[in-house]
Design an enzyme around this catalytic site. Sequence first.
Site, PDB file in Angstrom:
ATOM      1  N   GLU A 127      -2.901  -6.640  21.408  1.00  0.00           N
ATOM      2  CA  GLU A 127      -3.802  -6.897  20.289  1.00  0.00           C
ATOM      3  C   GLU A 127      -2.928  -7.061  19.046  1.00  0.00           C
ATOM      4  OE1 GLU A 127      -6.784  -3.926  19.446  1.00  0.00           O
ATOM      5  OE2 GLU A 127      -7.585  -5.162  17.811  1.00  0.00           O
ATOM      6  N   ARG A 136       1.314   5.242  31.404  1.00  0.00           N
ATOM      7  CA  ARG A 136       1.937   4.832  30.141  1.00  0.00           C
ATOM      8  C   ARG A 136       3.330   5.421  30.047  1.00  0.00           C
ATOM      9  NH1 ARG A 136      -1.819   3.528  25.883  1.00  0.00           N
ATOM     10  NH2 ARG A 136      -0.319   4.034  24.273  1.00  0.00           N
ATOM     11  N   LYS A 194       0.188   2.430  18.249  1.00  0.00           N
ATOM     12  CA  LYS A 194       0.255   1.599  17.045  1.00  0.00           C
ATOM     13  C   LYS A 194      -0.444   2.251  15.861  1.00  0.00           C
ATOM     14  CE  LYS A 194      -1.001  -2.060  19.361  1.00  0.00           C
ATOM     15  NZ  LYS A 194      -1.587  -3.341  19.686  1.00  0.00           N
TER      16      LYS A 194
HETATM   17  P1  ATP Z   1      -1.405   1.500  21.234  1.00  0.00           P
HETATM   18  O1  ATP Z   1      -1.856   2.772  21.866  1.00  0.00           O
HETATM   19  O2  ATP Z   1       0.030   1.491  20.894  1.00  0.00           O
HETATM   20  O3  ATP Z   1      -2.279   1.039  20.116  1.00  0.00           O
HETATM   21  P2  ATP Z   1      -2.731  -0.392  22.819  1.00  0.00           P
HETATM   22  O4  ATP Z   1      -3.034  -0.190  24.229  1.00  0.00           O
HETATM   23  O5  ATP Z   1      -3.909  -0.275  21.943  1.00  0.00           O
HETATM   24  O6  ATP Z   1      -1.523   0.487  22.418  1.00  0.00           O
HETATM   25  P3  ATP Z   1      -2.376  -3.175  23.091  1.00  0.00           P
HETATM   26  O7  ATP Z   1      -1.834  -4.167  22.162  1.00  0.00           O
HETATM   27  O8  ATP Z   1      -3.808  -3.274  23.462  1.00  0.00           O
HETATM   28  O9  ATP Z   1      -2.080  -1.765  22.493  1.00  0.00           O
HETATM   29  O10 ATP Z   1      -1.490  -3.087  24.403  1.00  0.00           O
HETATM   30  C1  ATP Z   1      -1.109  -4.182  25.193  1.00  0.00           C
HETATM   31  C2  ATP Z   1      -0.780  -3.663  26.564  1.00  0.00           C
HETATM   32  O11 ATP Z   1       0.249  -2.696  26.495  1.00  0.00           O
HETATM   33  C3  ATP Z   1      -1.967  -2.996  27.219  1.00  0.00           C
HETATM   34  O12 ATP Z   1      -2.097  -3.530  28.521  1.00  0.00           O
HETATM   35  C4  ATP Z   1      -1.606  -1.537  27.267  1.00  0.00           C
HETATM   36  O13 ATP Z   1      -2.095  -0.947  28.442  1.00  0.00           O
HETATM   37  C5  ATP Z   1      -0.090  -1.567  27.273  1.00  0.00           C
HETATM   38  N1  ATP Z   1       0.514  -0.363  26.664  1.00  0.00           N
HETATM   39  C6  ATP Z   1       0.323   0.117  25.416  1.00  0.00           C
HETATM   40  N2  ATP Z   1       1.030   1.248  25.226  1.00  0.00           N
HETATM   41  C7  ATP Z   1       1.701   1.496  26.376  1.00  0.00           C
HETATM   42  C8  ATP Z   1       2.603   2.530  26.813  1.00  0.00           C
HETATM   43  N3  ATP Z   1       2.974   3.523  26.028  1.00  0.00           N
HETATM   44  N4  ATP Z   1       3.098   2.438  28.067  1.00  0.00           N
HETATM   45  C9  ATP Z   1       2.751   1.421  28.874  1.00  0.00           C
HETATM   46  N5  ATP Z   1       1.908   0.434  28.536  1.00  0.00           N
HETATM   47  C10 ATP Z   1       1.382   0.453  27.305  1.00  0.00           C
HETATM   48 MG    MG Z   2      -5.544  -1.831  23.195  1.00  0.00          MG
END
Ligand code: ATP
Ligand code: MG
Length: 593
Positions: free
Chosen positions: A46, A280, A290
């Site tokens: 995102e 994760r 983020k």
């Molecule tokens: P954040 O918690 O940092 O805001 P998010 O999941 O909201 O992360 P996205 O931009 O939606 O951020 O993430 C893109 C992809 O990265 C998603 O498929 C998510 O599952 C994966 N992802 C995010 N953080 C991690 C992590 N710490 N380890 C593995 N995969 C991750």
């Molecule tokens: Mg997300």
Amino acid sequence: MKKMEKTKDGTGLTECTGSSDFISEFIKEDLKSGRFSCVHTRFPPEPNGWLHIGHCKAFFVDFSMAERFGGTCNLRFDDTNPEKEDISYVEAIKRDVKWMGYDWEDREYYASDYYDYLYDLAVKIIKKGHAYVDDLSEDAISEYRGTAVADKHNITETPPGKNSPWRDRSVEENLDLFARMRAGEFADGAKTLRAKIDMTDPNLLLRDPVMYRIRRETHYRTGNTWCIYPMYDFQHPLSDAKEGITHSLCSMEYEIHRPLYEWFIREAEVFPSRQIEFARLNMTHTVLSKRWLLKLVQEQYVSGWDDPRMPTIAGLRRRGYTPEAIRDFISQVGIAKTDSMVDIAFLEYCLRQDLNKRSPRVMVALHPLKLIIENWEVDRVEELEAVNNPEDPAAGTRTIYFSRELWIEQDDFAEAPPPKYFRLFPGNSVRLRYGYIVTCTGFDKDPSTGEIIAVRGTYDRETKGGNAPDNRKVKSTIHWVSATHGVPIEVRVYDYLFGAERPMDVPVGGTFLDNLNHHSLEVIPTAYAEPCLAQALPGDRFQFERLGYFVRDPDMDSAVEGKARTKPVFNKTVGLRDTWAKIEQKSAQEGKK
Ligand code: ATP
Ligand code: MG
């Protein structure tokens, strides 16, 4: 602590315990059973922040699974939440994925391009009688949905929710109201479109989830074309289906969303993408979300998303990390279903392994102190040959200059040496790296402050470049820089941004900010370096002998408050001391007990 093992094919797609990686097994089954004829994955960030090392794990898994099975991987911006998204984040994400060495070629997609398609699928689900327009407010929806409660034995239960009074509207009415929601006839929050699933399902997410809400927000790509926006659980599976994604790989927190993912695919009658979750990445001394990283940036606890203390890809790059080291780390951590906390010392270990091979060595006095060689003629300069990289003979040698006045490290001299101190103190001898054995004869103090301003010594001309007549032994070799030739540089030394191993573990009423390490940046305004460092380009990496690995700051421009910066800036990437090796040794010893 788990032992990290590299997988045979180097992809890291085997869980560190040695068992076969479960995602590949699922994919193999799907190919064998004919469920899918090829493999097509996607990385769906995102654009509401910069990518961090946790995202590296996600795109590593997405791209390597596609590669392993001869398939392709899309980059899709999951941009259906207009409030926080921005084009600057899109640019940053693309730059960072590329820098990590991954290429999506022409497969760059945006969920916001699918708004018409998603709208049509919502209409299709309404027509089947499986979605309705609700007039309940968002708060009332949550209240009707209910929450999990713990009984007296502390077992959580989810008592059934309550149907909305608007749940049984006719298909015609729903179609009409939904069209009018889109046309902007209703205020923000006045209505929602909800899936009609089951208000008694133990999984709260299945209790008539919201598919669309009304939000008058300008979207960074679609502007004001839309005033209704699809929710994640509705749009994500259908965006996957639109792109023919076979395996939608995501982190564990989406596991509970999977029944919903499957429900929407079924109801919309689209390509049957399959969601598979993995753990994760969590790392000690680090926050990987983020939301929290944005807070650090907005409230100026760091200088920006690319502050070298940030776990963002851009921060790691500025800190001197290499994409190879990060990939190696991710690959060795492996993919599992169970969450684990990886020690940041392991990331540093992977980094050192890489930097040791590729970094030219140089000498720098970080905290300089003058050493005057009293028996060296005033204007005499001697050229010495220094090895650029003992790990890489092809890196050759360079010339360094020895002169009467040298810079050494302040802590390589002690007026009153503590026990087992083998460096310079009056009467003691050390070797100057590549140069001579020098014996300390005295020191000068500033009469007003008492500060030591120079150390004095004499050299032995028979001891050049490692020679030791009479089998003379000295217990220390120290680094130095000719004061006549040394160039001034600015150095920034970093420590962990969070002192606590688990920054998010805070007592009630606290926040992760309470765990900030307020001494995570030390600026050394003037260190002295060998002249060759004056030619270093932004991003060039070095080992400063005995001190650690450093990088010429790639982004710091040459102006300070309008004036030209006279000194290049170097960031300390990581020290030489390998704490991971110690951790492993300790756990091996404990294992023997
Ligand atoms: P954040 O918690 O940092 O805001 P998010 O999941 O909201 O992360 P996205 O931009 O939606 O951020 O993430 C893109 C992809 O990265 C998603 O498929 C998510 O599952 C994966 N992802 C995010 N953080 C991690 C992590 N710490 N380890 C593995 N995969 C991750
Ligand atoms: Mg997300």
